[in-house]
Design a protein around this motif. Structure first.
Motif, PDB file in Angstrom:
ATOM      1  N   GLY C  90       8.327 -17.417   7.963  1.00  0.00           N
ATOM      2  CA  GLY C  90       9.515 -17.316   8.793  1.00  0.00           C
ATOM      3  C   GLY C  90      10.766 -17.594   7.982  1.00  0.00           C
ATOM      4  N   ARG C  91      11.769 -16.736   8.113  1.00  0.00           N
ATOM      5  CA  ARG C  91      13.028 -16.964   7.399  1.00  0.00           C
ATOM      6  C   ARG C  91      14.189 -16.804   8.381  1.00  0.00           C
ATOM      7  NH1 ARG C  91       9.757 -18.405   4.669  1.00  0.00           N
ATOM      8  NH2 ARG C  91       9.130 -17.877   2.558  1.00  0.00           N
ATOM      9  N   THR C  92      15.103 -17.729   8.302  1.00  0.00           N
ATOM     10  CA  THR C  92      16.284 -17.652   9.170  1.00  0.00           C
ATOM     11  C   THR C  92      17.536 -17.676   8.296  1.00  0.00           C
ATOM     12  OG1 THR C  92      16.316 -20.047   9.422  1.00  0.00           O
ATOM     13  CG2 THR C  92      15.126 -18.788  11.098  1.00  0.00           C
ATOM     14  N   PRO C  93      18.663 -17.217   8.807  1.00  0.00           N
ATOM     15  CA  PRO C  93      19.858 -17.146   7.975  1.00  0.00           C
ATOM     16  C   PRO C  93      20.551 -18.501   7.854  1.00  0.00           C
ATOM     17  CG  PRO C  93      20.367 -16.343  10.153  1.00  0.00           C
ATOM     18  CD  PRO C  93      18.897 -16.671  10.152  1.00  0.00           C
ATOM     19  N   TYR C  94      21.389 -18.630   6.867  1.00  0.00           N
ATOM     20  CA  TYR C  94      22.341 -19.734   6.816  1.00  0.00           C
ATOM     21  C   TYR C  94      23.528 -19.358   7.690  1.00  0.00           C
ATOM     22  CZ  TYR C  94      19.768 -21.444   2.758  1.00  0.00           C
ATOM     23  OH  TYR C  94      18.799 -21.914   1.928  1.00  0.00           O
ATOM     24  N   PRO C  95      24.266 -20.349   8.200  1.00  0.00           N
ATOM     25  CA  PRO C  95      25.425 -19.993   9.023  1.00  0.00           C
ATOM     26  C   PRO C  95      26.437 -19.125   8.272  1.00  0.00           C
ATOM     27  CG  PRO C  95      24.925 -22.326   9.246  1.00  0.00           C
ATOM     28  CD  PRO C  95      24.039 -21.803   8.147  1.00  0.00           C
ATOM     29  N   LEU C  96      26.626 -19.387   7.012  1.00  0.00           N
ATOM     30  CA  LEU C  96      27.384 -18.492   6.136  1.00  0.00           C
ATOM     31  C   LEU C  96      26.496 -18.212   4.942  1.00  0.00           C
ATOM     32  CD1 LEU C  96      30.936 -20.159   6.240  1.00  0.00           C
ATOM     33  CD2 LEU C  96      30.245 -18.009   7.311  1.00  0.00           C
ATOM     34  N   ALA C  97      26.506 -16.976   4.495  1.00  0.00           N
ATOM     35  CA  ALA C  97      25.551 -16.565   3.468  1.00  0.00           C
ATOM     36  C   ALA C  97      25.624 -17.474   2.240  1.00  0.00           C
ATOM     37  CB  ALA C  97      25.817 -15.128   3.071  1.00  0.00           C
ATOM     38  N   ALA C  98      24.467 -17.870   1.780  1.00  0.00           N
ATOM     39  CA  ALA C  98      24.372 -18.793   0.648  1.00  0.00           C
ATOM     40  C   ALA C  98      23.944 -18.044  -0.587  1.00  0.00           C
ATOM     41  CB  ALA C  98      23.377 -19.900   0.984  1.00  0.00           C
ATOM     42  N   GLY C  99      24.790 -17.161  -1.040  1.00  0.00           N
ATOM     43  CA  GLY C  99      24.489 -16.488  -2.288  1.00  0.00           C
ATOM     44  C   GLY C  99      23.804 -15.146  -2.143  1.00  0.00           C
ATOM     45  N   GLU C 100      23.194 -14.904  -0.989  1.00  0.00           N
ATOM     46  CA  GLU C 100      22.536 -13.614  -0.797  1.00  0.00           C
ATOM     47  C   GLU C 100      22.782 -13.129   0.629  1.00  0.00           C
ATOM     48  OE1 GLU C 100      18.595 -13.040  -2.439  1.00  0.00           O
ATOM     49  OE2 GLU C 100      17.964 -11.983  -0.631  1.00  0.00           O
ATOM     50  N   VAL C 101      22.987 -11.833   0.747  1.00  0.00           N
ATOM     51  CA  VAL C 101      23.122 -11.247   2.084  1.00  0.00           C
ATOM     52  C   VAL C 101      21.976 -10.275   2.314  1.00  0.00           C
ATOM     53  CG1 VAL C 101      25.614 -11.509   2.376  1.00  0.00           C
ATOM     54  CG2 VAL C 101      24.711  -9.524   1.163  1.00  0.00           C
ATOM     55  N   ASN C 102      21.493 -10.230   3.542  1.00  0.00           N
ATOM     56  CA  ASN C 102      20.322  -9.422   3.842  1.00  0.00           C
ATOM     57  C   ASN C 102      20.509  -8.383   4.924  1.00  0.00           C
ATOM     58  OD1 ASN C 102      18.054 -10.284   2.068  1.00  0.00           O
ATOM     59  ND2 ASN C 102      18.687 -12.284   2.838  1.00  0.00           N
ATOM     60  N   HIS C 103      21.714  -8.228   5.429  1.00  0.00           N
ATOM     61  CA  HIS C 103      21.970  -7.082   6.293  1.00  0.00           C
ATOM     62  C   HIS C 103      23.476  -6.865   6.365  1.00  0.00           C
ATOM     63  CE1 HIS C 103      23.386  -9.198   9.999  1.00  0.00           C
ATOM     64  NE2 HIS C 103      22.532 -10.133   9.645  1.00  0.00           N
ATOM     65  N   VAL C 104      23.852  -5.634   6.572  1.00  0.00           N
ATOM     66  CA  VAL C 104      25.262  -5.333   6.809  1.00  0.00           C
ATOM     67  C   VAL C 104      25.671  -6.108   8.047  1.00  0.00           C
ATOM     68  CG1 VAL C 104      26.888  -3.541   7.497  1.00  0.00           C
ATOM     69  CG2 VAL C 104      25.171  -3.037   5.762  1.00  0.00           C
ATOM     70  N   GLY C 105      26.735  -6.870   7.928  1.00  0.00           N
ATOM     71  CA  GLY C 105      27.203  -7.649   9.072  1.00  0.00           C
ATOM     72  C   GLY C 105      26.958  -9.134   8.939  1.00  0.00           C
TER      73      GLY C 105
END
Lengths: 168, 292, 792
Positions: C90-105
């Motif tokens: 299971g992977r969830t996002p950080y509230p603000l991207a922490a060095g990597e982005v995984n989707h547009v938006g």
């Protein structure tokens, strides 16, 4: 309010009341109505003119307030949902019809429908079902599936007739 | 989605508007109906320096029939053109096409001249102008010029209107006697841009048979495409099955692009189907004027 | 006295909303600062630099935050809401991207400014440098796993789960007939007319946070925000304003904005508000529906399913905060009203570099219904049997209820259907649509060159999912009744429906009952509104609470009137001896009497003061009692209760343009007893519209680079009135639920579930070739026709 930008005087008559505001040129009419005039009944669903939630009456005609700049509306007579009820507070025929026919669920799209239909019934006071559907053809609703909204148009026409008949 | 900062002028006369536009140069952008421009501003896809709001130029809010033309001023709203009985009678194609333009609330504010200047190849009115071989009157501080439809659409969203110019009027030739028009469109939802659309006109000869036919196409190329269908139509046997040859010609000529809504093959197929439908409507109207 | 239960009373919420006096999130907080976000333009990338210098002199800028600014638990990923043993990665996002982005938006930078215009100006000046990475888009790419979304998730596999009942593979091997089928459903989304929004006020003196958010779970948001900000639950209030639709997307919490906005409000000491715009809703909220299925089914000569083996792949997007719920729902609800001899279902939930996938009305059931119903039709076609007959032969019979499917449902409990009568439902549907008469109609139409077809689809829906909901009923001294429940409202008419229940239970006028939902200040224990559970869960809890209040009122009144409580009734808010209105005292007066006072605060209160009467030998408040007329109750069923329904449609396809027109659309549904039939019908209308839209119009169009090509209402085809059937013919059946005191079942999602199945079936019937993927646009149909040109 945005500072550093040139502000323009805008005079609007909304629901019969005169307002005067100073806004930047880029201020959308929808935001002006909602936030500068405090009339939050007009809603914003898309800001690209497709959903119709922001529809108000500009000099009597339905227009998308998100597709107008407030400055362009200077001098206009505007009617929003807050101005539809009778002076004594009675719901207008269109408003009453929506209540009678369960024409709203979450209520977010509703103000845009109410203004649109109010103008529509002025132009076509006795619509058939197909005309009723056309009247609401440019507004999106996600909750109702439109079934009861169309019924509300026809019911509103009926209420309008009944009230006119009762007037002395 | 809020517009970027911009400056704003609202001239009260055409002369003033042209003077402002001249002084602004490329940074100036005309605001008429705004139904196409506002979404671009809000999405920050366009960021003009300075809007020139021409909505006070009331003199340009006319729809007139004279000199064999339906003349539509820059500020005439779609709704106004649609409702104008003399205009509809003189050139029925206008109303037929306008009914497909977006929805009533958009038509209440959007201008017909504006939508033609927007030059969207998926738009109805550019195709109508192209079919009817109408003209666009373009004014600037330096004078005026009249641009024929055939020279007006340079590419998608690229009209032949230069910096500091303002399109003040569009002329649609009235329908000649013994002629008829038709308009057919398929869109995904009612009011959406066409997946494919066809505006057609036929002219009957003295013998009551079709002497000339042509059609204009939306959403199948970078600008409205006009095809002369006369040969394909007149070659058909009298009273015969109709417009199959014209449909085939249309399919051969259009060069549609695929997008998320439709494949190129489907659009090409529709060009044929809708050519037949539009021609049939036009022929019907030519034979019985006033037929809806 | 007539009962409100079962009455289509007009909604009490309407007057306010019709006057434009609704208070939705963006209508609030005019004094608040505005937040905007810089969001990733790439589907997959590493952030190499963030240069905010260009934004610093934007007038009205207040603050800019990136991941580096986030302290403590805010710098950790957002919670994994629903863990599951099979959710191994299971992977969830950080509230603000922490060095990597995984989707547009995906949000990268948060900007706070004086208003939204200025915030967007500042955001537009911030330059983020990215190193793009290969994007994984679509199930094929996710499965092939040539590239990974998350470096530490092999095969892009978030989790694999298997459930089985019996030995399906053996049963299929032994079956006289076997079919192997593939199906595909594409992404759509909830897209309520109102997007997300959150407003936060920090009270520095009291050290308390107050949050308004357009959510489906106020208690969920409260718990999550309290945890992230290190606050006690008691120091966080979450209030749900009027909500302009949810349809599932607003059950997700906490959104990044839901933790960042309160945090910023506390940091800045000023209220902060975030109102999502439409583009953000498309690229930064949630989608659902994309799945690919491979089915093997073994059946006998009569069409009875002996073994059903379903293998599917579920696209869960870039992260998986809501866990495996959607594919688990698909796995279990796929069975519908049927009892295959043996069943095996296995799924892979896969990451892609696209927006996250969380429940959208139906929550996996539409996919399951599509697969099962298409399979039924395929069986019928193979055996040349009537499609309805094949279904009848596979139904669970009423006499077999309760029926254990031998699986674990999305609530972690056994999948046991409590009640339902599927044969009767089908008989009703066949009569309504004219199933047996259709063949003749189709023949006649064909002779005229018309293509018409009929389809049907059946579903079962587990509703009223736990763990619990609660209700609190208070009778005030005025006689008004104030009721609170913790779950939320997005247009379902809870204020009316729950008031109907209370008015009935307490015997008071409907207008005297006021319902509050979704406000943690009023009721702090709740789960949320989803899975068609509100009426079952909160309705039951409120009814039970009202019964407690009633019992208390009768006790107090009985003592005051010196009669037995059994001799009393409450009619129109008057407690009276049965059949003797003249004897009565107002419920409000009973409330006064129930609270022994030393000080009378008004004339009416004098009746409760110490010299006004009463038994001086007993304590003023009896042991085990409390002052006041209140009832508080919770409802926590052992299992979900299963609603069911069947839809049928007749369509006509244009031989030239391939456009599809729905000529008739019929629904028969069974959600047990109905509290307000008109509200239930409204739910069905809305659900059917979404089902039709999902079948014919809506899909998220991602390109190979992970760009969403239709992130607006211009190109994402939400239907107008012209696209939905003008008439939906509805038949009702009521098999009450034995699992709750009201005998009701959920109705919120029913309308949408079989839409794609029904329309695919009808189009197939009209065209004569198989339809195995949805949605189907006219262009899709045209291309299918070309492929099947040889089929007569």
């Amino acid at each position: 309010m945005s500072g550093g930008e040139e502000l323009h005087e805008v005079r609007l008559t909304v629901n019969g009341a005169a307002y005067q505001v100073r806004v930047p040129a880029r201020r959308l009419l929808s935001d002006c109505i909602r936030h500068d005039l405090g009339l939050t009944g007009t809603h914003v669903g898309c800001e690209h003119g497709v959903c119709g939630a922001c529809t108000i009456l500009l000099d009597g005609d339905p227009v998308r307030s998100c597709l107008m700049l407030a400055v362009s509306a200077d001098g206009a007579q505007i009617t929003t949902v807050e101005g539809l009820a009778e002076p004594d507070g009675t719901l207008s025929p269109v408003q009453q019809a929506f209540a009678d026919c369960h024409g709203l669920q979450c209520g977010f799209c509703t103000p845009g429908f109410l203004t649109t239909i109010t103008a529509g019934l002025r132009a076509t006071p006795d619509p058939g079902e197909q005309q009723a559907r056309e009247m609401v053809g440019g507004n999106l609703c996600r909750c109702t599936g439109y079934h009861n909204i169309v019924a509300s148009v026809l019911r509103a026409a009926q209420i309008q007739r009944e009230r006119a008949a009762r007037r002395p | 989605m809020k517009p970027p900062p911009l400056r704003y002028s609202r001239p009260t006369s055409l002369a003033e508007a042209l003077a402002v536009l001249a002084s602004l140069g490329p940074g100036g952008k005309v605001l008429a109906g705004g139904q196409s421009l506002l979404p671009l501003l809000s999405m920050r896809l366009a960021a003009p320096d300075h809007l020139v709001d021409i909505n006070r130029l009331a003199d340009l809010a006319y729809v007139r029939v004279d000199g064999g033309q339906v003349r539509v001023g820059a500020l005439a709203r779609h709704a106004q053109v649609l409702a104008d009985l003399p205009a509809r009678t003189a050139q029925p194609l206008l109303a037929k096409a306008l009914r497909f333009v977006a929805h009533a609330a958009i038509r209440n504010r959007g201008t017909t001249v504006g939508s033609i200047v927007h030059a969207d190849p998926a738009g109805e009115m550019p195709a109508v102008l192209a079919l009817l071989a109408g003209t666009v009157r373009v004014a600037s501080q330096g004078g005026e010029r009249v641009v024929p439809a055939s020279e007006f659409f340079l590419g998608p969203l690229e009209p032949a209107v230069r910096t500091a110019e303002l399109a003040t009027e569009i002329c649609f030739p009235v329908l000649p006697r013994a002629a008829g028009t038709g308009f057919a469109e398929v869109s995904r939802r009612q009011g959406d841009y066409a997946v494919c659309g066809v505006a057609a006109m036929v002219q009957l000869g003295d013998d009551g048979r079709i002497a000339a036919a042509r059609a204009a196409y939306l959403s199948v190329g970078p600008s409205p495409l006009v095809i002369d269908l006369t040969e394909a139509v007149t070659a058909a046997p009298a009273g015969g099955p109709g417009f199959a040859a014209a449909a085939e010609l249309a399919r051969q000529h259009v060069d549609p692009e695929p997008d998320i809504h439709a494949t190129a093959a489907y659009r090409r197929h529709l060009a044929g189907v809708l050519t037949e439908r539009a021609l049939a409507e036009a022929a019907g109207e030519a034979r019985e004027p006033g037929t809806p | 006295m007539t009962s409100f239960f079962g009455a289509s009373v007009q909604r009490v919420e309407d007057d306010r909303l019709l006057r434009g006096l609704g208070a939705y999130l963006d209508d609030l907080g005019d004094d608040a600062l505005a937040a905007a976000f810089v969001r990733s333009p790439h589907a997959h990338a590493r952030i190499t630099d963030i240069d905010v210098s260009g934004a610093l002199d934007v007038d009205g800028l207040v603050a800019i935050y990136t991941f580096e600014d986030l302290p403590g638990r805010l710098a950790e990923p957002l919670p994994l809401l629903i863990p599951h043993p099979s959710l191994t990665h299971g992977r969830t996002p950080y509230p603000l991207a922490a060095g990597e982005v995984n989707h547009v938006g995906e949000p990268v930078v948060m900007v706070v400014a004086r208003d939204r215009y200025l915030a967007e100006d500042a955001a537009g000046q911030i330059e983020v440098s990215y190193q793009p990475l290969p994007a994984v888009v679509g199930l094929a790419a996710a499965r092939a796993a040539q590239h990974l979304v998350h470096d530490d998730v092999p095969g892009n596999l978030a989790g694999n789960a298997v459930q089985e009942n019996g030995d399906a593979r053996a049963a299929i091997s032994a079956a006289p007939h076997v079919l192997e089928l593939d199906f595909e459903i594409e992404r759509s989304a909830s897209t309520p007319l109102e997007g997300r929004g959150v407003l936060a006020r920090w009270d520095g003196q009291a050290q308390r946070m107050r949050i308004w958010t357009s959510t489906q779970t106020s208690t969920g948001v409260r718990a999550a925000v309290a945890a992230k900000l290190g606050l006690a639950l008691a120091d966080v209030d979450v209030i749900t304003p009027d909500v302009g639709g949810g349809f599932g997307v607003k059950i997700v919490h906490p959104w990044p904005e839901e933790v960042l906005v309160p945090w910023a409000a506390r940091l800045l000491g000023q209220p902060v508000k975030f109102t999502e715009d439409r583009r953000e809703h498309f690229i930064a909220s949630a989608h659902e529906r994309a799945q690919q299925h491979h089915v093997r089914v073994g059946f006998d000569d009569g069409g009875r399913i002996l073994g059903l083996d379903v293998r599917f792949w579920h696209d869960n997007g870039a992260y998986i905060p809501y866990g495996l719920i959607v594919p688990i729902v698909t796995s279990t609800q796929l069975l519908g009203p049927y009892k295959p001899g043996a069943y095996r279902v296995e799924f892979d939930s896969l990451y892609t570099n696209t927006v996250i996938v969380t429940p959208y009305r139906g929550a996996g059931r539409p996919q399951g219904a599509f697969v099962m119903e298409r399979t039924m039709d395929a069986i019928a076609a193979a055996l040349r049997l009537d499609r309805a007959v094949v279904r009848e032969r596979n139904f669970i019979q009423p006499g077999e209820m309760p029926y254990d499917q031998g699986l674990i449902f999305q609530d972690g409990r056994p999948l046991i259907y409590d009640s339902g009568d599927y044969p009767a439902l089908l008989a009703k549907l066949k009569e309504l649509i004219g199933w047996d008469q259709f063949a003749a109609y189709q023949q006649a139409a064909r002779a005229q060159g018309r293509r018409v077809g009929i389809g049907l689809g059946c579903y079962v829906e587990g509703t009223g999912v736990g763990p619990y909901e609660g209700g609190h009923v208070v009778v005030e001294t005025s006689g008004k009744v104030k009721v609170a429940t913790g779950l939320t409202t997005q247009g379902q008419g809870h204020q009316t429906v729950f008031a109907q229940l209370v008015a009935d239970e307490l015997g008071v006028p409907l207008a005297d009952v006021q319902i509050v939902t979704g406000d943690t200040r009023r009721f702090g224990y709740a789960v949320g509104t989803f899975a068609s559970r509100a009426a079952v869960m909160s309705g039951s809890a409120i009814a039970l609470a009202a019964r407690k209040a009633r019992a208390k009122a009768l006790r107090v009144a009985a003592e005051a009137m010196e009669v037995s409580a059994d001799d009393l009734e409450i009619v129109d808010g008057i407690v009276q001896v049965k059949g003797d209105p003249a004897s009565g005292i107002a419920l409000g007066t009973v409330a006064v009497l129930s609270n022994p006072l030393r000080y009378a605060f008004d004339d009416a209160a004098q009746a409760a003061t110490q010299f006004a009467g009463g038994d001086a030998s007993r304590p003023p408040v009896a042991e085990g009692e409390e002052p006041g007329i209140e009832g508080r109750a919770f409802f926590s069923p052992a299992r979900s209760t299963f609603a069911s329904g069947m839809h049928a449609a007749i369509v006509e396809t244009d031989p030239d343009t391939a456009e599809v027109t729905i000529l008739r659309y019929c629904v028969v549904h069974d959600c047990g007893r109905l509290i307000n039939p008109r509200i239930v019908e409204g739910q069905i209308h809305g659900g059917v519209a979404q089902g039709v839209a999902g079948a014919l119009y809506e899909r998220m169009a991602y390109d190979d680079a992970g760009q969403l090509q239709n992130a607006s209402f211009m190109d994402f085809l939400m239907p107008y009135v012209s696209e939905v059937p003008a008439r939906i013919e509805i038949g009702h059946q009521q098999t009450p639920s034995p699992l709750n005191p009201l005998g009701i079942k959920g109705a919120g999602e029913a309308g949408v579930i079989p839409g794609a199945a029904v329309l695919a079936a009808a189009i197939e019937d009209a065209e004569g070739f198989p339809v195995t993927s949805m949605p189907m646009s006219p262009s899709d149909l045209f291309e299918l026709r070309r492929t099947h040109k040889d089929t007569p």
